[in-house]
Design a protein around this motif. Structure first.
Motif: not given
Length: 102
Positions: A40-41, A44, A47-48, A51, A63, A66
Motif C-alpha cells: 500500500s505504501e 498506493p 492498492y486502492e 481495495y 484494513t 494494513k
C-alpha cells in the motif's frame, strides 16, 4: 477384532495439532499484514484499485491487516524509536526498571 482408541493419546495429539495450526495462522496473518502494508505504501494507486474491488467483509480484513502491518513496521522497522535505531518502548522499560532498582 476390536479396534481400541486411546482417548488420552488422541486428545493430546489433537491439542498439539490445534496449537500448531493457531500459531501458523497468526504467523501467516502477520506476514501477509506486512506485505499488504508495504504494497500500500509502494503502489498506493494499485492498492486502492484492488481495495475498491473487495467485498465489505474483505475490506474489513484488508484494513485490519494494513493497520497491523503499519504497527509491525513501527515496532520492528528500521525507522523505529528515537532515531538511534532503538525503540522508545525499550527505553521506557529501562527507565522504569532503572528507577525501581535505585
Amino acid at each position: 477384532m476390536t479396534i481400541t482408541i486411546d482417548e488420552s493419546k488422541l486428545l493430546h495429539t489433537v491439542k498439539s495439532i490445534s496449537i500448531l495450526l493457531v500459531i501458523a495462522a497468526v504467523l501467516t496473518f502477520l506476514g501477509l499484514s506486512s506485505k499488504i502494508f508495504h504494497f500500500s505504501e509502494e503502489q498506493p494507486v494499485l492498492y486502492e484499485m484492488n481495495y475498491n474491488r473487495l467485498s465489505t467483509p474483505g475490506k474489513g480484513v484488508a484494513t485490519s491487516m494494513k493497520k497491523t502491518g503499519e504497527v509491525q513496521s513501527k515496532v520492528l522497522g528500521p525507522h523505529r524509536g528515537n532515531g538511534k535505531g532503538g525503540s522508545k518502548f525499550f527505553d521506557e522499560v529501562e527507565k522504569v526498571h532503572g528507577n525501581k532498582a535505585k
